[in-house]
Design a protein around this motif. Structure first.
Motif, PDB file in Angstrom:
ATOM      1  N   ARG A   1       0.818  -1.215   0.000  1.00 44.18           N
ATOM      2  CA  ARG A   1       0.000   0.000   0.000  1.00 44.18           C
ATOM      3  C   ARG A   1       0.854   1.268   0.000  1.00 44.18           C
TER       4      ARG A   1
ATOM      5  N   ASP B   1     -12.162  -5.415  -9.552  1.00 47.92           N
ATOM      6  CA  ASP B   1     -13.090  -4.475  -8.920  1.00 47.92           C
ATOM      7  C   ASP B   1     -12.681  -4.228  -7.466  1.00 47.92           C
ATOM      8  N   PRO B   2     -12.315  -2.973  -7.109  1.00 52.39           N
ATOM      9  CA  PRO B   2     -11.887  -2.686  -5.727  1.00 52.39           C
ATOM     10  C   PRO B   2     -12.960  -2.991  -4.688  1.00 52.39           C
ATOM     11  N   THR B   3     -14.234  -2.915  -5.100  1.00 44.75           N
ATOM     12  CA  THR B   3     -15.306  -3.180  -4.136  1.00 44.75           C
ATOM     13  C   THR B   3     -15.289  -4.623  -3.653  1.00 44.75           C
TER      14      THR B   3
ATOM     15  N   TYR C   1     -12.649  -6.300  -2.847  1.00 47.58           N
ATOM     16  CA  TYR C   1     -11.733  -6.344  -1.707  1.00 47.58           C
ATOM     17  C   TYR C   1     -12.401  -5.741  -0.463  1.00 47.58           C
ATOM     18  N   ASP C   2     -13.178  -4.667  -0.656  1.00 51.54           N
ATOM     19  CA  ASP C   2     -13.866  -4.044   0.475  1.00 51.54           C
ATOM     20  C   ASP C   2     -14.898  -4.990   1.074  1.00 51.54           C
ATOM     21  N   VAL C   3     -15.653  -5.655   0.211  1.00 54.61           N
ATOM     22  CA  VAL C   3     -16.663  -6.600   0.694  1.00 54.61           C
ATOM     23  C   VAL C   3     -16.002  -7.767   1.416  1.00 54.61           C
TER      24      VAL C   3
ATOM     25  N   SER D   1     -13.167  -7.698   3.001  1.00 51.68           N
ATOM     26  CA  SER D   1     -12.692  -7.218   4.304  1.00 51.68           C
ATOM     27  C   SER D   1     -13.834  -7.164   5.313  1.00 51.68           C
ATOM     28  N   ILE D   2     -15.008  -6.720   4.856  1.00 50.08           N
ATOM     29  CA  ILE D   2     -16.174  -6.670   5.744  1.00 50.08           C
ATOM     30  C   ILE D   2     -16.560  -8.072   6.209  1.00 50.08           C
TER      31      ILE D   2
ATOM     32  N   ARG E   1      -5.667 -11.585   4.026  1.00 52.11           N
ATOM     33  CA  ARG E   1      -4.999 -11.261   2.761  1.00 52.11           C
ATOM     34  C   ARG E   1      -4.891 -12.471   1.842  1.00 52.11           C
TER      35      ARG E   1
ATOM     36  N   LYS F   1      -8.134 -13.129   0.159  1.00 50.96           N
ATOM     37  CA  LYS F   1      -8.396 -12.147  -0.911  1.00 50.96           C
ATOM     38  C   LYS F   1      -7.589 -12.481  -2.158  1.00 50.96           C
TER      39      LYS F   1
END
Length: 309
Positions: free
Chosen positions: A111, A197-199, A201-203, A205-206, A211, A214
Protein backbone atom coordinates in the motif's frame (compact mmCIF):
# COMPACT_ATOMS: atom_id res chain seq x y z
CA UNK A 1 -32.41 -4.11 -55.87
CA UNK A 2 -30.13 -7.10 -56.56
CA UNK A 3 -27.90 -5.00 -58.80
CA UNK A 4 -27.55 -2.35 -56.13
CA UNK A 5 -26.77 -4.94 -53.42
CA UNK A 6 -24.21 -6.58 -55.69
CA UNK A 7 -22.27 -3.36 -56.16
CA UNK A 8 -22.82 -1.83 -52.76
CA UNK A 9 -20.42 -4.26 -51.04
CA UNK A 10 -17.20 -3.27 -52.91
CA UNK A 11 -18.20 0.38 -52.98
CA UNK A 12 -18.90 0.41 -49.25
CA UNK A 13 -15.56 -1.31 -48.60
CA UNK A 14 -13.70 1.30 -50.68
CA UNK A 15 -15.50 4.15 -48.93
CA UNK A 16 -14.58 2.72 -45.53
CA UNK A 17 -10.96 2.32 -46.65
CA UNK A 18 -10.82 5.93 -47.76
CA UNK A 19 -12.31 7.06 -44.46
CA UNK A 20 -9.67 5.11 -42.54
CA UNK A 21 -6.81 5.76 -44.99
CA UNK A 22 -4.54 7.36 -42.40
CA UNK A 23 -4.87 4.37 -40.09
CA UNK A 24 -4.00 2.04 -42.97
CA UNK A 25 -0.97 4.19 -43.79
CA UNK A 26 0.18 3.89 -40.19
CA UNK A 27 -0.10 0.08 -40.38
CA UNK A 28 1.59 -0.16 -43.79
CA UNK A 29 5.27 0.13 -42.63
CA UNK A 30 4.85 -2.62 -40.05
CA UNK A 31 3.01 -4.79 -42.56
CA UNK A 32 5.78 -4.38 -45.13
CA UNK A 33 8.50 -5.15 -42.57
CA UNK A 34 6.76 -8.40 -41.56
CA UNK A 35 6.12 -9.31 -45.19
CA UNK A 36 9.71 -8.71 -46.31
CA UNK A 37 11.59 -10.09 -43.32
CA UNK A 38 9.21 -12.82 -42.07
CA UNK A 39 7.18 -14.15 -45.01
CA UNK A 40 9.34 -13.72 -48.10
CA UNK A 41 12.31 -15.63 -46.57
CA UNK A 42 10.06 -18.61 -45.74
CA UNK A 43 10.90 -20.23 -49.05
CA UNK A 44 14.35 -20.81 -47.50
CA UNK A 45 12.96 -23.78 -45.55
CA UNK A 46 13.39 -25.72 -48.81
CA UNK A 47 17.09 -25.89 -47.90
CA UNK A 48 16.16 -28.48 -45.26
CA UNK A 49 15.01 -30.85 -48.00
CA UNK A 50 17.88 -30.30 -50.45
CA UNK A 51 21.58 -31.04 -50.80
CA UNK A 52 22.30 -27.34 -50.76
CA UNK A 53 24.92 -25.99 -53.13
CA UNK A 54 25.69 -22.28 -53.02
CA UNK A 55 26.56 -22.17 -56.72
CA UNK A 56 23.30 -23.85 -57.76
CA UNK A 57 21.13 -21.97 -55.31
CA UNK A 58 18.11 -23.27 -53.42
CA UNK A 59 16.01 -24.14 -56.47
CA UNK A 60 18.87 -25.71 -58.39
CA UNK A 61 20.14 -27.93 -55.56
CA UNK A 62 19.32 -31.63 -55.54
CA UNK A 63 16.21 -32.71 -53.64
CA UNK A 64 17.03 -35.22 -50.84
CA UNK A 65 13.75 -35.33 -48.90
CA UNK A 66 14.01 -36.14 -45.17
CA UNK A 67 17.69 -37.09 -45.29
CA UNK A 68 18.89 -34.49 -42.79
CA UNK A 69 16.01 -35.04 -40.41
CA UNK A 70 16.96 -38.71 -40.21
CA UNK A 71 20.62 -37.83 -39.78
CA UNK A 72 19.84 -35.72 -36.73
CA UNK A 73 17.60 -38.32 -35.11
CA UNK A 74 20.15 -41.09 -35.79
CA UNK A 75 23.02 -39.02 -34.36
CA UNK A 76 24.10 -40.23 -30.88
CA UNK A 77 24.44 -36.58 -29.80
CA UNK A 78 20.79 -35.86 -30.63
CA UNK A 79 19.44 -37.62 -27.54
CA UNK A 80 21.70 -35.64 -25.20
CA UNK A 81 20.87 -32.29 -26.78
CA UNK A 82 17.13 -33.02 -26.83
CA UNK A 83 17.26 -34.08 -23.18
CA UNK A 84 19.18 -30.94 -22.12
CA UNK A 85 16.84 -28.70 -24.11
CA UNK A 86 13.72 -30.24 -22.59
CA UNK A 87 15.14 -30.11 -19.06
CA UNK A 88 16.15 -26.44 -19.35
CA UNK A 89 12.79 -25.60 -20.90
CA UNK A 90 10.88 -27.51 -18.22
CA UNK A 91 12.90 -25.91 -15.40
CA UNK A 92 12.30 -22.49 -16.90
CA UNK A 93 8.56 -23.22 -17.05
CA UNK A 94 8.31 -24.68 -13.55
CA UNK A 95 10.47 -22.12 -11.74
CA UNK A 96 10.51 -19.13 -14.08
CA UNK A 97 6.86 -18.91 -15.10
CA UNK A 98 5.33 -18.57 -11.58
CA UNK A 99 7.97 -16.07 -10.40
CA UNK A 100 6.47 -12.90 -11.97
CA UNK A 101 2.98 -14.00 -10.91
CA UNK A 102 4.09 -14.26 -7.29
CA UNK A 103 5.91 -10.92 -7.46
CA UNK A 104 2.89 -9.21 -9.02
CA UNK A 105 0.61 -10.54 -6.28
CA UNK A 106 3.05 -9.36 -3.62
CA UNK A 107 3.42 -5.90 -5.20
CA UNK A 108 -0.34 -5.62 -5.39
CA UNK A 109 -0.48 -6.00 -1.62
CA UNK A 110 1.93 -3.12 -0.97
CA UNK A 111 0.00 0.00 0.00
CA UNK A 112 3.02 2.30 0.37
CA UNK A 113 3.23 3.88 -3.12
CA UNK A 114 6.88 4.99 -2.90
CA UNK A 115 8.03 1.56 -1.72
CA UNK A 116 6.01 -0.16 -4.44
CA UNK A 117 7.54 2.03 -7.18
CA UNK A 118 11.03 1.45 -5.79
CA UNK A 119 10.59 -2.35 -5.79
CA UNK A 120 9.16 -2.24 -9.32
CA UNK A 121 12.06 -0.14 -10.61
CA UNK A 122 14.68 -2.39 -9.01
CA UNK A 123 13.02 -5.55 -10.34
CA UNK A 124 12.59 -4.12 -13.87
CA UNK A 125 16.17 -2.90 -14.21
CA UNK A 126 17.90 -6.26 -15.02
CA UNK A 127 15.65 -6.69 -18.07
CA UNK A 128 17.40 -3.77 -19.76
CA UNK A 129 20.87 -5.24 -19.23
CA UNK A 130 22.16 -7.12 -22.28
CA UNK A 131 22.70 -10.86 -22.12
CA UNK A 132 26.44 -10.38 -22.67
CA UNK A 133 26.70 -8.20 -19.57
CA UNK A 134 24.49 -10.56 -17.54
CA UNK A 135 26.74 -13.51 -18.36
CA UNK A 136 29.85 -11.40 -17.64
CA UNK A 137 28.46 -10.51 -14.21
CA UNK A 138 27.54 -14.14 -13.61
CA UNK A 139 31.08 -15.29 -14.43
CA UNK A 140 32.48 -12.77 -11.96
CA UNK A 141 30.06 -13.82 -9.23
CA UNK A 142 30.75 -17.53 -9.85
CA UNK A 143 34.56 -17.28 -10.03
CA UNK A 144 36.82 -18.71 -7.33
CA UNK A 145 37.03 -15.34 -5.56
CA UNK A 146 33.58 -14.17 -6.57
CA UNK A 147 30.48 -13.31 -4.57
CA UNK A 148 29.11 -16.87 -4.45
CA UNK A 149 32.31 -18.31 -3.00
CA UNK A 150 32.57 -15.44 -0.55
CA UNK A 151 29.12 -16.34 0.76
CA UNK A 152 29.82 -20.09 0.92
CA UNK A 153 33.18 -19.31 2.56
CA UNK A 154 31.31 -17.86 5.53
CA UNK A 155 30.07 -21.39 6.17
CA UNK A 156 33.54 -22.90 5.89
CA UNK A 157 33.05 -24.41 2.41
CA UNK A 158 35.85 -24.76 -0.14
CA UNK A 159 35.82 -22.42 -3.19
CA UNK A 160 34.20 -23.83 -6.32
CA UNK A 161 34.57 -22.68 -9.91
CA UNK A 162 30.86 -22.86 -10.66
CA UNK A 163 31.18 -22.05 -14.36
CA UNK A 164 33.32 -25.14 -15.08
CA UNK A 165 31.17 -27.58 -13.09
CA UNK A 166 28.41 -29.00 -15.28
CA UNK A 167 26.17 -29.79 -12.29
CA UNK A 168 25.78 -26.08 -11.50
CA UNK A 169 25.03 -24.93 -15.06
CA UNK A 170 21.26 -25.38 -14.94
CA UNK A 171 20.96 -23.65 -11.57
CA UNK A 172 22.99 -20.67 -12.78
CA UNK A 173 21.13 -20.50 -16.09
CA UNK A 174 17.60 -20.67 -14.63
CA UNK A 175 18.40 -18.53 -11.58
CA UNK A 176 19.94 -15.72 -13.61
CA UNK A 177 17.03 -15.91 -16.06
CA UNK A 178 14.50 -15.47 -13.25
CA UNK A 179 16.47 -12.55 -11.83
CA UNK A 180 16.66 -10.88 -15.24
CA UNK A 181 13.03 -11.34 -16.27
CA UNK A 182 10.93 -11.44 -13.11
CA UNK A 183 10.31 -7.70 -12.92
CA UNK A 184 9.47 -7.25 -16.58
CA UNK A 185 7.15 -10.26 -16.47
CA UNK A 186 5.02 -8.65 -13.76
CA UNK A 187 3.85 -5.81 -16.03
CA UNK A 188 0.99 -7.74 -17.65
CA UNK A 189 -0.09 -9.28 -14.36
CA UNK A 190 -0.14 -5.91 -12.58
CA UNK A 191 -2.16 -4.48 -15.46
CA UNK A 192 -4.63 -7.36 -15.14
CA UNK A 193 -4.81 -6.86 -11.35
CA UNK A 194 -5.62 -3.18 -11.85
CA UNK A 195 -8.85 -4.26 -13.57
CA UNK A 196 -10.06 -6.15 -10.51
CA UNK A 197 -13.09 -4.48 -8.92
CA UNK A 198 -11.89 -2.69 -5.73
CA UNK A 199 -15.31 -3.18 -4.14
CA UNK A 200 -14.67 -6.92 -4.06
CA UNK A 201 -11.73 -6.34 -1.71
CA UNK A 202 -13.87 -4.04 0.47
CA UNK A 203 -16.66 -6.60 0.69
CA UNK A 204 -14.14 -9.34 1.49
CA UNK A 205 -12.69 -7.22 4.30
CA UNK A 206 -16.17 -6.67 5.74
CA UNK A 207 -16.74 -10.43 5.65
CA UNK A 208 -13.51 -10.91 7.61
CA UNK A 209 -11.33 -12.32 4.83
CA UNK A 210 -7.59 -12.20 5.40
CA UNK A 211 -5.00 -11.26 2.76
CA UNK A 212 -4.42 -14.82 1.59
CA UNK A 213 -8.15 -15.37 1.11
CA UNK A 214 -8.40 -12.15 -0.91
CA UNK A 215 -5.48 -13.23 -3.11
CA UNK A 216 -6.92 -16.70 -3.62
CA UNK A 217 -10.53 -15.66 -4.31
CA UNK A 218 -10.14 -12.24 -5.98
CA UNK A 219 -6.62 -11.50 -7.24
CA UNK A 220 -5.78 -14.89 -8.78
CA UNK A 221 -9.14 -15.23 -10.63
CA UNK A 222 -8.65 -11.69 -11.97
CA UNK A 223 -5.35 -12.59 -13.64
CA UNK A 224 -6.19 -16.20 -14.52
CA UNK A 225 -7.01 -15.49 -18.22
CA UNK A 226 -3.65 -13.70 -18.57
CA UNK A 227 -1.88 -16.59 -16.85
CA UNK A 228 -3.44 -19.13 -19.20
CA UNK A 229 -2.59 -17.19 -22.37
CA UNK A 230 1.03 -16.63 -21.31
CA UNK A 231 1.33 -20.26 -20.20
CA UNK A 232 0.23 -21.49 -23.63
CA UNK A 233 2.83 -19.27 -25.28
CA UNK A 234 5.49 -20.39 -22.78
CA UNK A 235 4.82 -24.06 -23.53
CA UNK A 236 5.34 -23.29 -27.21
CA UNK A 237 8.78 -21.90 -26.37
CA UNK A 238 9.90 -24.79 -24.18
CA UNK A 239 12.32 -25.91 -26.92
CA UNK A 240 13.50 -22.37 -27.59
CA UNK A 241 16.16 -21.93 -24.93
CA UNK A 242 18.05 -18.64 -24.83
CA UNK A 243 20.65 -19.58 -27.45
CA UNK A 244 22.92 -16.57 -26.92
CA UNK A 245 23.01 -17.03 -23.16
CA UNK A 246 23.82 -20.74 -23.40
CA UNK A 247 26.50 -20.02 -26.00
CA UNK A 248 28.13 -17.45 -23.73
CA UNK A 249 27.88 -19.56 -20.58
CA UNK A 250 28.84 -23.04 -21.69
CA UNK A 251 32.27 -24.55 -22.35
CA UNK A 252 33.52 -28.06 -23.20
CA UNK A 253 33.55 -29.05 -19.52
CA UNK A 254 29.80 -28.33 -19.22
CA UNK A 255 28.63 -29.80 -22.53
CA UNK A 256 27.11 -32.74 -20.69
CA UNK A 257 24.39 -30.53 -19.16
CA UNK A 258 24.65 -27.36 -21.21
CA UNK A 259 24.74 -28.51 -24.83
CA UNK A 260 21.25 -27.88 -26.24
CA UNK A 261 19.87 -28.38 -29.73
CA UNK A 262 20.48 -24.78 -30.78
CA UNK A 263 24.15 -24.77 -29.75
CA UNK A 264 24.76 -28.21 -31.27
CA UNK A 265 23.21 -27.12 -34.56
CA UNK A 266 25.20 -23.88 -34.44
CA UNK A 267 28.49 -25.75 -34.10
CA UNK A 268 27.70 -28.40 -36.67
CA UNK A 269 25.43 -26.53 -39.05
CA UNK A 270 26.64 -22.93 -39.06
CA UNK A 271 30.30 -23.19 -38.09
CA UNK A 272 30.61 -26.43 -40.06
CA UNK A 273 28.91 -24.97 -43.11
CA UNK A 274 26.09 -27.57 -43.16
CA UNK A 275 23.29 -25.07 -43.66
CA UNK A 276 20.80 -27.67 -44.87
CA UNK A 277 21.34 -29.68 -41.67
CA UNK A 278 20.77 -26.59 -39.49
CA UNK A 279 17.64 -25.70 -41.47
CA UNK A 280 16.24 -29.21 -41.06
CA UNK A 281 16.70 -29.24 -37.29
CA UNK A 282 15.34 -25.71 -36.96
CA UNK A 283 12.26 -26.61 -39.00
CA UNK A 284 11.70 -29.73 -36.89
CA UNK A 285 11.92 -27.70 -33.66
CA UNK A 286 9.43 -25.16 -35.00
CA UNK A 287 7.00 -27.92 -35.94
CA UNK A 288 7.24 -29.56 -32.49
CA UNK A 289 6.84 -26.19 -30.72
CA UNK A 290 3.74 -25.46 -32.82
CA UNK A 291 2.38 -28.89 -31.87
CA UNK A 292 2.93 -28.08 -28.18
CA UNK A 293 0.95 -24.85 -28.61
CA UNK A 294 -1.90 -26.68 -30.34
CA UNK A 295 -2.12 -29.33 -27.62
CA UNK A 296 -1.91 -26.83 -24.75
CA UNK A 297 -4.46 -24.53 -26.38
CA UNK A 298 -6.85 -27.43 -26.93
CA UNK A 299 -6.55 -28.55 -23.31
CA UNK A 300 -7.05 -24.98 -22.12
CA UNK A 301 -10.16 -24.58 -24.25
CA UNK A 302 -11.49 -27.90 -22.95
CA UNK A 303 -10.98 -27.24 -19.23
CA UNK A 304 -11.34 -23.44 -19.08
CA UNK A 305 -12.97 -20.60 -20.96
CA UNK A 306 -9.68 -19.07 -22.11
CA UNK A 307 -7.59 -19.99 -25.17
CA UNK A 308 -5.65 -18.37 -28.01
CA UNK A 309 -8.34 -19.32 -30.52
Amino acid sequence: MKARSGTSGPNRFLRECMQQKYLYLMVLPGFLIVLVFAYFPMYGVLVAFKDYNVAKGIWGSEWVGLKYFKQFLDNPMALRTIKNTLILGAYGLVFGFPAPIILALLLNEIRHTALKKFVQTVSYFPHFISTVIIVGMLKEFASLDGLFNQITGLFGLEPINFMTESKYFRTLFIGSGIWQGIGWGTILYLAALSNADPTLYDVASIDGANRWQKIRNISIPAIMPTIIILFILSVGGILGTDFMKVLLMYNPSTYEKADVIDTYVYRLGIEGGRFEYAAAVGLMLSAVSFLFVLITNRLSRKYSETSLW
